[in-house]
Scaffold this active site. Structure first.
Site, PDB file in Angstrom:
ATOM      1  N   GLY A   1     -12.972  92.159  -0.306  1.00 15.38           N
ATOM      2  CA  GLY A   1     -13.691  91.955   1.208  1.00 15.38           C
ATOM      3  C   GLY A   1     -12.757  91.719   2.404  1.00 15.38           C
ATOM      4  O   GLY A   1     -11.723  92.156   2.084  1.00 15.38           O
ATOM      5  N   GLN A   2     -13.231  91.477   3.465  1.00 17.20           N
ATOM      6  CA  GLN A   2     -12.371  91.736   4.785  1.00 17.20           C
ATOM      7  C   GLN A   2     -11.218  90.643   4.774  1.00 17.20           C
ATOM      8  O   GLN A   2      -9.992  91.017   5.073  1.00 17.20           O
ATOM      9  CB  GLN A   2     -13.413  91.198   5.898  1.00 17.20           C
ATOM     10  CG  GLN A   2     -12.592  91.852   7.189  1.00 17.20           C
ATOM     11  CD  GLN A   2     -13.174  90.788   8.394  1.00 17.20           C
ATOM     12  OE1 GLN A   2     -13.916  90.083   8.424  1.00 17.20           O
ATOM     13  NE2 GLN A   2     -12.746  91.204   9.573  1.00 17.20           N
TER      14      GLN A   2
ATOM     15  N   ASP B   1     -12.827  90.856  -8.136  1.00 23.93           N
ATOM     16  CA  ASP B   1     -14.164  91.133  -7.445  1.00 23.93           C
ATOM     17  C   ASP B   1     -15.281  91.726  -8.290  1.00 23.93           C
ATOM     18  O   ASP B   1     -15.167  91.722  -9.524  1.00 23.93           O
ATOM     19  CB  ASP B   1     -13.951  92.205  -6.070  1.00 23.93           C
ATOM     20  CG  ASP B   1     -14.888  91.798  -4.913  1.00 23.93           C
ATOM     21  OD1 ASP B   1     -16.028  91.627  -5.114  1.00 23.93           O
ATOM     22  OD2 ASP B   1     -14.334  91.536  -3.734  1.00 23.93           O
TER      23      ASP B   1
ATOM     24  N   ASP C   1     -17.586  88.130 -11.663  1.00 30.53           N
ATOM     25  CA  ASP C   1     -18.708  87.690 -10.950  1.00 30.53           C
ATOM     26  C   ASP C   1     -18.630  86.185 -10.404  1.00 30.53           C
ATOM     27  O   ASP C   1     -18.369  85.372 -11.493  1.00 30.53           O
ATOM     28  CB  ASP C   1     -19.969  87.725 -11.844  1.00 30.53           C
ATOM     29  CG  ASP C   1     -21.278  87.384 -11.079  1.00 30.53           C
ATOM     30  OD1 ASP C   1     -21.457  86.622 -10.165  1.00 30.53           O
ATOM     31  OD2 ASP C   1     -22.467  87.691 -11.316  1.00 30.53           O
TER      32      ASP C   1
ATOM     33  N   TYR D   1     -26.656  80.310   6.450  1.00 33.36           N
ATOM     34  CA  TYR D   1     -25.023  80.489   5.960  1.00 33.36           C
ATOM     35  C   TYR D   1     -24.414  78.963   6.599  1.00 33.36           C
ATOM     36  O   TYR D   1     -23.523  78.540   5.839  1.00 33.36           O
ATOM     37  CB  TYR D   1     -24.528  81.612   6.735  1.00 33.36           C
ATOM     38  CG  TYR D   1     -22.947  81.733   6.802  1.00 33.36           C
ATOM     39  CD1 TYR D   1     -22.329  82.199   5.589  1.00 33.36           C
ATOM     40  CD2 TYR D   1     -22.326  81.792   8.004  1.00 33.36           C
ATOM     41  CE1 TYR D   1     -20.874  82.057   5.658  1.00 33.36           C
ATOM     42  CE2 TYR D   1     -20.888  82.006   7.970  1.00 33.36           C
ATOM     43  CZ  TYR D   1     -20.309  82.166   6.858  1.00 33.36           C
ATOM     44  OH  TYR D   1     -18.995  82.197   6.725  1.00 33.36           O
TER      45      TYR D   1
ATOM     46  N   LYS E   1     -22.250  76.143   4.733  1.00 27.09           N
ATOM     47  CA  LYS E   1     -20.894  75.972   4.908  1.00 27.09           C
ATOM     48  C   LYS E   1     -20.633  74.204   5.108  1.00 27.09           C
ATOM     49  O   LYS E   1     -19.807  73.749   4.641  1.00 27.09           O
ATOM     50  CB  LYS E   1     -20.373  76.685   6.003  1.00 27.09           C
ATOM     51  CG  LYS E   1     -19.991  78.158   5.785  1.00 27.09           C
ATOM     52  CD  LYS E   1     -19.182  78.518   4.675  1.00 27.09           C
ATOM     53  CE  LYS E   1     -18.922  79.594   4.261  1.00 27.09           C
ATOM     54  NZ  LYS E   1     -18.088  79.953   2.951  1.00 27.09           N
TER      55      LYS E   1
HETATM   56  N1  SER Z   1     -17.942  85.769  10.688  1.00 30.18           N
HETATM   57  C1  SER Z   1     -18.884  84.965  10.136  1.00 30.18           C
HETATM   58  C2  SER Z   1     -20.361  85.584  10.421  1.00 30.18           C
HETATM   59  O1  SER Z   1     -20.309  86.233  11.601  1.00 30.18           O
HETATM   60  C3  SER Z   1     -18.721  83.424  10.832  1.00 30.18           C
HETATM   61  O2  SER Z   1     -18.019  82.811  10.067  1.00 30.18           O
HETATM   62  O3  SER Z   1     -21.244  85.735   9.749  1.00 30.18           O
END
Ligand code: SER
Length: 324
Positions: free
Chosen positions: A20-21, A43, A58, A148, A152
Site C-alpha cells: 500500500g501507500q 500483502d 491475509d 473509518y 480508528k
Molecule cells: N488519508 C486517510 C483518508 O483520507 C485519512 O487517514 O481516509
C-alpha cells in the site's frame, strides 16, 4: 519478556499491507536501515520477484499470521491494513470488520507473547465535527462520523487497553493525509493531494473532489516514515501515550496546493466538483497540534508545502515524460 533484538534475518520485522501507500515507502526505508533480509514484506497479492523477502498473507487469517511470526522469528510488526475513509463509507460492514478484526488479531498475538512490538496507525479521521477545527489538541472531544473514523477511535482505545491490562507494547500515530509518489493511496478523502500531481503532469489540469477552501492536515511521506520509525525505536518509557499520538506537518487547501503547483508548473489549472468526500473532510480538523509527539519521541517534520511540491514533481516527471 526478553529484550528486542535488532532486526535481522533471524528476527525480521513484518510489515503487513506492505504494497500500500505507506507500506511501499516504509519497507524500503526499513530495508535500507536494517538490511534487505531483515524485513518481511507481506500483502494479499501473490509473490513477485521485485517484492524481495515477501510472504502472501491475509490480515484476517490469524492462524496463518501466527505461523509466519513463529516460523520466521518476527518480533516487530507493522500493521498497515485498513479500508480508508471513502471506501469504508461505501462498505461500512466490510470496513468495520477488516479494520477491527485485523487489529484484534495483532493485539492478541502480542498479548500471547508472539510479538514484542506492534505499530498500528490511527488517523485524523478519529476526530469529528465537534473536535476543535484548528490546532486540534491531543486530548479533546472526539466524535468521528465515518465508519473509518469510528474504527480508528475504537482501535486506539483497544490499543491502550491492551497496553494497560496485558503490557502489550503497541505504538500508534494519527496520520494526517499522506502525500507520496512511490505508491498511490486508495480510497481516502485526502487522496486528491496525490492525484493532483499525476493529473498535473498528464494534462496540466485537475478536477478536485473537494472544494477549494477545504483545509486539511497533510504530511509528506518522508516525514511520516521518519516519525513512524522514530516512535517504534523510542525506548518504551518515552512512548507515554498508548492510544495514538497526534502527528502534524503542514495544512493547506486544494486552492493553495494548486497555486503552488501552478507556480512551479505554469499553466496548471484546477476546477472543483465536490462529491460525497466533501462531507467527510468537513468533519475533520483543518490543523493538528502535535506537541506530545515532538516532546516525547522527537517528531520533527522537515517538508513544507513548497519543498513537497518540488519533490513530488521531480520524482513523478519521468513517469509522464511523453506527456505535455
Ligand atoms: N488519508 C486517510 C483518508 O483520507 C485519512 O487517514 O481516509
Amino acid at each position: 519478556m526478553s529484550p528486542l533484538h535488532t532486526p535481522s534475518k533471524e528476527h525480521p520485522i513484518l510489515v503487513l499491507g506492505s504494497l500500500g501507500q505507506i507500506g511501499t515507502d516504509l519497507v524500503e526505508t526499513l530495508r535500507n536501515r536494517y538490511g534487505a533480509e531483515a524485513v518481511i514484506s507481506s500483502d494479499k497479492k501473490p509473490l513477485r520477484p521485485e517484492y524481495g523477502r515477501y510472504i502472501q498473507l491475509d490480515a484476517l487469517d490469524a492462524a496463518g499470521l501466527e505461523a509466519v511470526i513463529e516460523r520466521e522469528g518476527v518480533e516487530q510488526f507493522y500493521h498497515l491494513v485498513a479500508l480508508l475513509s471513502a471506501t469504508a463509507e461505501k462498505f461500512p460492514d466490510r470496513g468495520w470488520d477488516l479494520n477491527m478484526r485485523s487489529l484484534f488479531i495483532a493485539l492478541e498475538l502480542a498479548k500471547n507473547g508472539k510479538l514484542k512490538r506492534l505499530f498500528w496507525p490511527s488517523s485524523i479521521a478519529a476526530f469529528g465535527p465537534n473536535s476543535p477545527k484548528t490546532d486540534c489538541p491531543q486530548y479533546t472531544v472526539m466524535d468521528p462520523s465515518t465508519v473509518y473514523g469510528i474504527s480508528k477511535l475504537s482501535g486506539e482505545l483497544w490499543c491502550d487497553y491492551y497496553h494497560r491490562q496485558y503490557g502489550v507494547d503497541v505504538r500508534s500515530v494519527r496520520y494526517p493525509g499522506l502525500i507520496s509518489w512511490k505508491a498511490e493511496p486508495g480510497g481516502g478523502t485526502t487522496d486528491y493531494a496525490v492525484e493532483i500531481f499525476h493529473e498535473a503532469l498528464k494534462t496540466n489540469h485537475y478536477t478536485c473532489f473537494l472544494g477549494p477552501d477545504t483545509r486539511l492536515p497533510m504530511m509528506y511521506m518522508d516525514d511520516a516514515i521518519d516519525s513512524t520509525i522514530r516512535i517504534m525505536e523510542a525506548p518504551s518509557e518515552q512512548v507515554r501515550i498508548r492510544t495514538s499520538y497526534n502527528l502534524s506537518a503542514i495544512a493547506f487547501t486544494p486552492a493553495e496546493l494548486a497555486a503552488e503547483i501552478a507556480r512551479q508548473r505554469p499553466g496548471f489549472a484546477i476546477d472543483y466538483r465536490p462529491d460525497f468526500r466533501q462531507q467527510i473532510a468537513d468533519g475533520w480538523p483543518s490543523s493538528i497540534s502535535d506537541e506530545a509527539a515532538r516532546r516525547d519521541w522527537g517528531h520533527k517534520p522537515r517538508f513544507g508545502m513548497a519543498e513537497m511540491v518540488t519533490d513530488m514533481l521531480e520524482h513523478l516527471r519521468p513517469r509522464y515524460r511523453s506527456g505535455i
